[in-house]
Design an enzyme around this catalytic site. Sequence first.
Site, PDB file in Angstrom:
ATOM      1  N   GLY A   1      -6.428  -3.491  -7.750  1.00 39.86           N
ATOM      2  CA  GLY A   1      -7.513  -2.568  -7.397  1.00 39.86           C
ATOM      3  C   GLY A   1      -6.961  -1.227  -6.938  1.00 39.86           C
TER       4      GLY A   1
ATOM      5  NE  ARG B   1      -2.431   4.996   0.108  1.00 44.82           N
ATOM      6  CZ  ARG B   1      -3.055   3.817  -0.103  1.00 44.82           C
ATOM      7  NH1 ARG B   1      -2.367   2.771  -0.519  1.00 44.82           N
ATOM      8  NH2 ARG B   1      -4.361   3.700   0.087  1.00 44.82           N
TER       9      ARG B   1
ATOM     10  CB  SER C   1      -0.904   0.031   1.245  1.00 45.83           C
ATOM     11  OG  SER C   1      -1.912  -0.918   1.122  1.00 45.83           O
TER      12      SER C   1
ATOM     13  CG  ASP D   1      -5.670  -6.525   2.361  1.00 45.07           C
ATOM     14  OD1 ASP D   1      -6.783  -6.661   1.799  1.00 45.07           O
ATOM     15  OD2 ASP D   1      -4.901  -5.578   2.111  1.00 45.07           O
TER      16      ASP D   1
ATOM     17  CB  SER E   1     -13.110   1.331   0.136  1.00 44.64           C
ATOM     18  OG  SER E   1     -12.115   1.416  -0.854  1.00 44.64           O
TER      19      SER E   1
ATOM     20  NE  ARG F   1      -3.734  -9.268   0.652  1.00 44.79           N
ATOM     21  CZ  ARG F   1      -2.501  -8.744   0.707  1.00 44.79           C
ATOM     22  NH1 ARG F   1      -1.510  -9.437   1.252  1.00 44.79           N
ATOM     23  NH2 ARG F   1      -2.250  -7.543   0.218  1.00 44.79           N
TER      24      ARG F   1
END
Length: 426
Positions: A93, A26, A22, A313, A166, A386
């Site tokens: 996603g 970014r 994540s 997750d 989200s 996962r």
Amino acid sequence: MNQYFDKINSLKGELFLAGDKSISHRAVMFASLADGKSIIHNCSESEDVYSTIKCFQELGCQFNKNGNSILISGKGFKNFNQPKNFLDAGNSGTTTRLISGILSAQNFTSVIIGDESLSKRPMMRIVEPLNLMGANIEASENGTLPLKIFPSKELKSIEYKLKVASAQVKSALLLLALHLEIESVIIDPFNTRNHTEKMLNLKVEDTIDGKKIICSRKNYPEPFEMTIPSDISSASFFIVAALISKNSEILIKNVSLNPTRTGIIDILRQMGGKIELMNQRKEFGEEVGDIFVQSSELKNIEISKEIIPNIIDEIPILSIAGIFAEGNFEINHAEELRVKESDRIKSICSNLLKVGLDVIENKDGFMIKGNIKNNFAEFESFGDHRIAMAFAVLSMMLEKGGRVNEFDCVKISNPNFLEQIKSLHI
Ligand code: S3P
């Protein structure tokens, strides 16, 4: 590729994992937005982050890899090149939803496509609120990819309370807000992961409605250099494997311990897991530390609705821990699992049936009862990284081991999983 796993006796040793996925997405995006050169150390080696990099290469940014570091030449405010090709987000996603916010502010048309799994995932959750801000996005008839993003006639700031738990939706809106002079206010009642806010230094207020996040062009990123801490979601597979195997003791170094992500550690500790956090510190605004794990006797506990977004997750691997814990494992309020890389509720339940467990599947969760009856099983990954890693861990606990079909999908988040788990075997 179908992968066999033998039963493991114990896990011992030290692990260094690649950067958090994540945070890496970014970092790549903010470096691409910035005007000039940024350096990212320990970037995630995942296929997903590579999808983000490829999209920004298509938009004219340059990436040079030097050992464990990437040098990125960003394009600056609204200065991306018009893409010649469709932007391919692969399986990711996060790439799709976050880049949609950025592309909504550009003066050219772009089209985002993805693989079969991503092409089934819901996109109206970003299309609707971005269009409320004046974006001009069209999704397919089913509200999925491809997304066509046309230049906007007039963008406007927004005050918006998230309807879905989200971080991707929240971040898409913040990334568009970053292009507007007037402040936008996004309210997150779910406490979803906050890397976007932290990395962009956004003002966040605690209100009775949730976290109130304020963002405008003032927060537009400048070139930077950062080291990304290791991925706690990747670490969680090794943490659970060490907890549920005998005589195990592992140390995972420099892991991101951002409180919006550490729900998995809180829950496993409440279940009786011997997990110690060591050497805790802050680096580049994010909490970081080492995780020391020892084999433990676990007990199932009640998992509250509020913590679900934090552990979303980790539910596949948490459910494996739950099988080896006293009592029944139960998860509810996790309907978001149905729209991940696979329908994770279905994927988990159908695999658990293969070892003879009793599974009750419901709309937003499932319950696992009974004991493992088989000493070998063949699991499906459903092309979902996962699920593949969670059932690799379960395979390693079965008397005669197990097999996970289409295992190569682990590259989506951790291409080095096999070598890492082997390095811990004794
Ligand atoms: C992510 C947010 C979560 C998570 C995903 C990464 C992010 O998705 O499941 O793996 O980096 O913002 P949602 O925002 O859809 O819950």
